[in-house]
Design an enzyme around this catalytic site. Structure first.
Site, PDB file in Angstrom:
ATOM      1  N   HIS A   1       0.824  -1.220   0.000  1.00 55.92           N
ATOM      2  CA  HIS A   1       0.000   0.000   0.000  1.00 55.92           C
ATOM      3  C   HIS A   1       0.852   1.263   0.000  1.00 55.92           C
ATOM      4  O   HIS A   1       0.339   2.346  -0.264  1.00 55.92           O
ATOM      5  CB  HIS A   1      -0.935  -0.007   1.218  1.00 55.92           C
ATOM      6  CG  HIS A   1      -2.025  -1.030   1.105  1.00 55.92           C
ATOM      7  ND1 HIS A   1      -3.312  -0.708   0.742  1.00 55.92           N
ATOM      8  CD2 HIS A   1      -2.009  -2.376   1.264  1.00 55.92           C
ATOM      9  CE1 HIS A   1      -4.055  -1.812   0.702  1.00 55.92           C
ATOM     10  NE2 HIS A   1      -3.284  -2.841   1.021  1.00 55.92           N
TER      11      HIS A   1
ATOM     12  N   ASP B   1       3.590   9.494  -0.779  1.00 57.03           N
ATOM     13  CA  ASP B   1       2.406   8.705  -0.401  1.00 57.03           C
ATOM     14  C   ASP B   1       2.200   7.610  -1.429  1.00 57.03           C
ATOM     15  O   ASP B   1       2.330   7.860  -2.639  1.00 57.03           O
ATOM     16  CB  ASP B   1       1.162   9.617  -0.377  1.00 57.03           C
ATOM     17  CG  ASP B   1       0.228   9.301   0.779  1.00 57.03           C
ATOM     18  OD1 ASP B   1       0.145   8.121   1.161  1.00 57.03           O
ATOM     19  OD2 ASP B   1      -0.418  10.232   1.289  1.00 57.03           O
TER      20      ASP B   1
END
Ligand code: ADQ
Length: 464
Positions: A157, A365
């Site tokens: 992720h 991110d």
């Protein structure tokens, strides 16, 4: 049909279809319901000094939840230690914050072996196993050593760093080797996949034998890019219905005609909160007409307070917001409203929709779901503008956003000014294709495409 086994560090609350835990949990629950199967992970409980091999299992419909407690030492070394003080900072390119404790490293591998030992007896030969995130990279290699030959997939992720960053991690080769035990390794973006391939090839750990197939440590395995989505329609509906939400109404009332800018992030150094506050402050300084006319709401629940870097940051960000308010504010105007709490999804959707601009400026991110939630929540006739970091995975897809360098205060300030002055026609033109994209590629589609690729991978790997 084969059963699906999902393994993640945390398992969302049982029996509510994952609704309380957000879109990812909802999608994984839907996949589990379709296949039947099991969700395995840490119970969230700290058992102190007491080691136990006891699995807590609960059946809900055709899904079994299998949870294990971890000891205080396990949590310190595996979770707060190696996962969150070595892998998390390093994978977000923060070598300065990375702690290379050998004790934590040993704890990380020990807990993965422990999970594998408890999981292996529950697995049937044709089960498909899908492991999530950086806490559990070694799980497949542990399961393979126990003789399991099942199809196993892994999804990361968070970002995968370039070779020079990864190679600073002492056990980097073990980490890469562990991933080669899966049949499919999935990343959020092409950049992450390229970085991973470069790590594998540059040190001679493995070689590319097909566009998406690698040969390493005597195994063939697939790699793929699967940008995660959100529950786009649900967010759009929640946002449209949010006018009746009490918190949203209170916010609208308190704005009294001022324009809203919004930021929503876990308190984490990767999210660029300090730089964002500086950028907002610079915007106010360089746009005096905005004084008393705009409010920046930053909603930031505390996270990982047991990790020292997070406790320090908590203090830093609160002080910075206070300083900016002190120097720029007035008796009747507080420019930044900084609140440390979680907000229900309906209220969140309503706040996104009320905002003229969403500020999503992480320093790094994997994807960033807030960027997509902001887009999903907008009024199609009067959408707000997304100011988005070029270093968020979401920037690869959301090309109608104003992309900024999150380290550059001036760039953030200029983008905010542009967003606040953007005519409605341009806002609609930028927003519409972004919404269509995230509607098509929502979290259900993401889940489906990973699982389909996982089901195909071994066949492909054998053939190449
Ligand atoms: P996170 O680092 O947690 O996820 P993000 O993708 O932004 O980051 O997801 C945060 C989620 O928490 C969002 O759904 C958001 O709505 C919610 N949230 C944040 N603040 C909240 C608040 N105050 N109240 C309620 N909800 C709040 C990791 C990776 C990301 C990747 C995701 C999914 O770091 O890059 O996008 O996993 O793969």
């Amino acid at each position: 049909m084969s059963r699906l086994i999902i393994v993640s560090n945390r398992v969302p609350a049982l029996g509510d279809g994952g609704a309380a835990a957000g879109g990812l949990a909802v999608a994984l629950h839907a996949a589990l319901e379709q296949h039947g199967g099991m969700w395995f992970g840490w119970s969230g409980e700290n058992s102190g000094d007491k080691e136990s091999d006891r699995l807590q299992t609960t059946e809900v419909g055709n899904i079994t939840y299998a949870l294990v407690d971890l000891t205080k030492r396990d949590l310190e070394e595996y979770y707060a230690g190696f996962a969150n003080r070595a892998l998390w900072p390093l994978f977000h390119y923060r070598l300065d914050l990375t702690d290379f404790s050998r004790r934590d490293m040993a704890g990380y591998f020990r807990v993965n072996r422990y999970f594998a030992r408890l999981l292996a007896p529950l697995i049937r030969p044709d089960d498909i196993i899908w492991v999530h995130d950086y806490h559990l990279i070694p799980l497949a290699s542990e399961l393979r050593q126990m003789g399991l030959r099942n199809r196993m997939g892994f999804f990361l992720h968070i970002p995968w760093p370039p070779p020079d960053v990864l190679f600073a991690l002492p056990p980097h080769e073990t980490i890469v080797r562990s991933l080669s035990s899966y049949d499919l390794v999935g990343f959020q973006t092409e950049f992450d996949a390229e970085n991973f391939a470069a790590c594998l090839i540059r040190e001679g750990f493995g070689s590319r034998v097909g566009t998406q197939v690698f040969d390493a440590y005597g195994r063939l395995f697939g790699m793929g890019v699967f940008p995660i989505g959100i529950e786009t329609q649900t967010f759009a509906e929640l946002a449209a219905a949010s006018t009746s939400d009490v918190l949203v109404e209170r916010m609208r009332h308190s704005l009294d005609g001022m324009q809203l800018l919004i930021g929503v992030d876990r308190l984490d150094y990767s999210k660029g909160l300090g730089e964002r506050i500086q950028g907002f402050s610079r915007y106010i300084e360089t746009n005096p007409a905005s004084r008393g006319k705009v409010v920046y709401l930053q909603v930031t629940p505390k996270s990982r307070s047991e990790v020292p870097e997070y406790a320090d940051m908590q203090k830093e960000i609160a002080e910075l917001a206070g300083r900016v308010n002190g120097s720029l504010g007035d008796v009747d105007w507080t420019p930044i409203r900084y609140i440390n709490r979680t907000v229900k999804r309906q209220a969140l959707a309503g706040l996104y929709r009320m905002a003229r601009a969403g500020l999503v400026t992480p320093l790094r991110d994997g994807m960033n779901l807030v960027a997509k939630e902001f887009i999903a929540s907008q009024d199609p006739e009067d959408p707000g503008v997304l100011v988005l970091s070029r270093f968020a995975g979401a920037a690869r897809e959301l090309d109608g956003a104003l992309l900024v360098n999150p380290y550059d205060t001036e760039d953030i300030a200029t983008a905010i000014a542009r967003a606040m002055n953007m005519p409605v026609a341009e806002r609609i033109e930028r927003w519409t294709p972004m919404f269509e994209r995230i509607d098509k590629h929502d979290v259900m589609a993401w889940c489906h495409s990973f699982l389909e690729a996982l089901k195909r991978t071994r066949v492909m790997a054998r053939a190449s």
